[in-house]
Design an enzyme around this catalytic site. Structure first.
Site, PDB file in Angstrom:
ATOM      1  N   ASP A  79       0.823  -1.210   0.000  1.00  0.00           N
ATOM      2  CA  ASP A  79       0.000   0.000   0.000  1.00  0.00           C
ATOM      3  C   ASP A  79       0.862   1.267   0.000  1.00  0.00           C
ATOM      4  O   ASP A  79       2.061   1.195   0.248  1.00  0.00           O
ATOM      5  CB  ASP A  79      -0.896  -0.025   1.239  1.00  0.00           C
ATOM      6  CG  ASP A  79      -2.194   0.734   1.039  1.00  0.00           C
ATOM      7  OD1 ASP A  79      -2.424   1.272  -0.055  1.00  0.00           O
ATOM      8  OD2 ASP A  79      -3.004   0.772   1.996  1.00  0.00           O
ATOM      9  N   ASP A 116      -9.686   4.227  -1.355  1.00  0.00           N
ATOM     10  CA  ASP A 116     -10.647   3.350  -0.669  1.00  0.00           C
ATOM     11  C   ASP A 116     -12.079   3.743  -1.034  1.00  0.00           C
ATOM     12  O   ASP A 116     -12.393   4.930  -1.112  1.00  0.00           O
ATOM     13  CB  ASP A 116     -10.491   3.467   0.850  1.00  0.00           C
ATOM     14  CG  ASP A 116      -9.195   2.845   1.346  1.00  0.00           C
ATOM     15  OD1 ASP A 116      -8.492   2.194   0.538  1.00  0.00           O
ATOM     16  OD2 ASP A 116      -8.896   3.004   2.540  1.00  0.00           O
TER      17      ASP A 116
END
Ligand SMILES: *[C@@H]1O[C@H](CO)[C@@H](O)[C@H](O)[C@H]1NC(C)=O
Ligand SMILES: *[C@@H]1O[C@H](CO)[C@@H](O)[C@H](O)[C@H]1NC(C)=O
Ligand SMILES: *[C@@H]1O[C@H](CO)[C@@H](O)[C@H](O)[C@H]1NC(C)=O
Ligand SMILES: *[C@@H]1O[C@H](CO)[C@@H](O)[C@H](O)[C@H]1NC(C)=O
Length: 386
Positions: free
Chosen positions: A201, A274
């Protein structure tokens, strides 16, 4: 004569159209040797929702096993091929071992590398973990496994200080001796525990934390280019000898320079930030955010069309919040159907974010419909294009 001339005319028209406009996107094997997107369940939906709903907050081994074992014990989910049990941030400890290798959080995962991993694999499931670029700041004085190199000597230095990689980590210098060995040592350790997927990430260029449309990127404190991390993890996976997927995140830069790095090293790349609503929310996702993610796929795939090059990386459109009733999912039943259809069409990772112990009839049908899964097998070779 009439007949023949008209038919050769339409053949010519078809050939001309094929050469000029109708590129058909196809896929090819990914850099770590996979031929389709991942299917499974991710912890992140639960980590990001109001902790009292649907009933468990902490990322602990027993809760994860309860969810993931549903993929093995529910014959429809098992038959559909959901396999990856993917842990998001929080599974790992804040300090590493004596060589600076990233460890599991032992309080929440006391049996991580024994019964936890074994139970998943015995049930036919696969294990995913999460990592961010760089090394934990307090570990820089340690010596890299099987070398005499101090971690601090492999790091980027600016004005006598190490470079902040974000998330309380320092950035490696990818040209220095020791950097690859550190990544090798971490992945080899995880491989020995049975890790099958790594979500990497906060990769830049990308990982914007704003709603600005692509490619705006403004994450203060993060290095502008951490693409070397992706290459280092890819090489470490290869050196480990274990088949491991590399999923990079988030909202990655799409210009040719970086896209060529992503597709040569990772198996999936995040299209968007997200999509879940975030902590405190009583629902998983909102339809407007899902539409934003779908639009990011459209923009991405439109860039690939003119290249006429087989795609060696699959999209990650984030987790699918389609399994639970509308009141918990945050989207209507029709919207749940639409999410599943778009994720399948895009050949995106089919990672479920819902509560697997509380699937409703519509959710289970969406996730396991044999005709839809046959389409998924097709789009894994010929993804949806505008
Ligand atoms: C599990 O990991 C811990 C921490 O690294 C280690 O001490 C232990 O030997 C490992 N056990 C197995 C079976 O790999
Ligand atoms: C890199 O470090 C290793 C381990 O300490 C050492 O054996 C090797 O010679 C070094 N390579 C270079 C190019 O300095
Ligand atoms: C790609 O992006 C990088 C960094 O944003 C930039 O330096 C480079 O010029 C871009 N390349 C193209 C082909 O747009
Ligand atoms: C970002 O978008 C979401 C919906 O997708 C919205 O709820 C939120 O307010 C936006 N944030 C900013 C800073 O614009």
């Amino acid at each position: 004569m009439m007949q023949r001339s008209s038919s050769s005319c339409s053949v010519f028209a078809l050939l001309a159209a094929t050469a000029n406009a109708l590129n058909t996107l196809t896929t090819t094997e990914t850099s770590n040797g996979f031929n389709g997107p991942a299917m499974g369940w991710s912890t992140f939906g639960f980590q990001a929702i109001n902790p009292t709903i649907p009933g468990w907050a902490p990322l602990v081994q027993s809760n994860v096993l309860e969810q993931c074992n549903m993929m093995a014990s529910n014959s429809d989910l098992k038959g559909a091929g959901y396999k990856y049990c993917s842990l998001d941030s929080g599974w790992s400890a804040d300090g590493a071992d004596t060589y600076g290798r990233v460890l599991f959080q032992a309080t929440n995962f006391p049996d991580f590398n024994t019964t936890f991993s074994k139970t998943l694999h015995d049930n036919g499931l696969l294990l995913g973990v999460y990592v961010v670029p760089g090394v934990i700041q307090s570990d820089v004085g340690k010596t890299i496994y099987k070398t005499d190199i101090k971690i601090s000597d492999a790091l980027q230095v600016q004005d006598g200080n190490h470079v902040d990689a974000g998330n309380d980590r320092y950035a490696f210098d990818y040209s220095k001796n020791g950097t690859q060995q550190w990544h090798d040592s971490v992945v080899a350790l995880w491989a020995s525990w049975g890790v099958d997927l790594i979500k990497l990430d906060y990769i830049t260029p990308g990982s914007c934390n704003t709603n600005a449309s692509y490619p705006a990127c403004d994450l203060p404190g993060f290095p502008i280019d951490s693409s070397g991390t992706v290459e280092a993890y890819h090489t470490a996976i290869k050196n480990s000898g274990r088949p491991i997927r590399l999923d990079i995140s988030w909202k990655l830069e799409r210009n040719n320079t970086y896209y060529d790095i992503w597709r040569a090293n990772a198996d999936t790349m995040r299209m968007d930030q997200d999509i879940n609503e975030g902590s405190g929310s009583a629902i998983f996702v909102k339809w407007a955010t899902v539409q934003r993610a779908i639009n990011n796929y459209r923009e991405y795939i439109a860039l690939q069309l003119p290249k006429n090059t087989p795609l060696s990386i699959y999209p990650d459109m984030d987790n699918m919040y389609v399994g639970n009733p509308a009141a918990l999912s945050g989207v209507t039943d029709d919207q749940r159907t639409s999410i599943m259809s778009h994720w399948i069409g895009a050949a995106a990772n089919l990672m479920i974010g819902s509560d697997l112990t509380a699937l409703d009839t519509h959710g289970l049908a969406l996730l396991t419909n044999p005709a839809a899964l046959a389409v998924a097998a097709f789009t894994a070779q010929f993804p949806m294009q505008p």
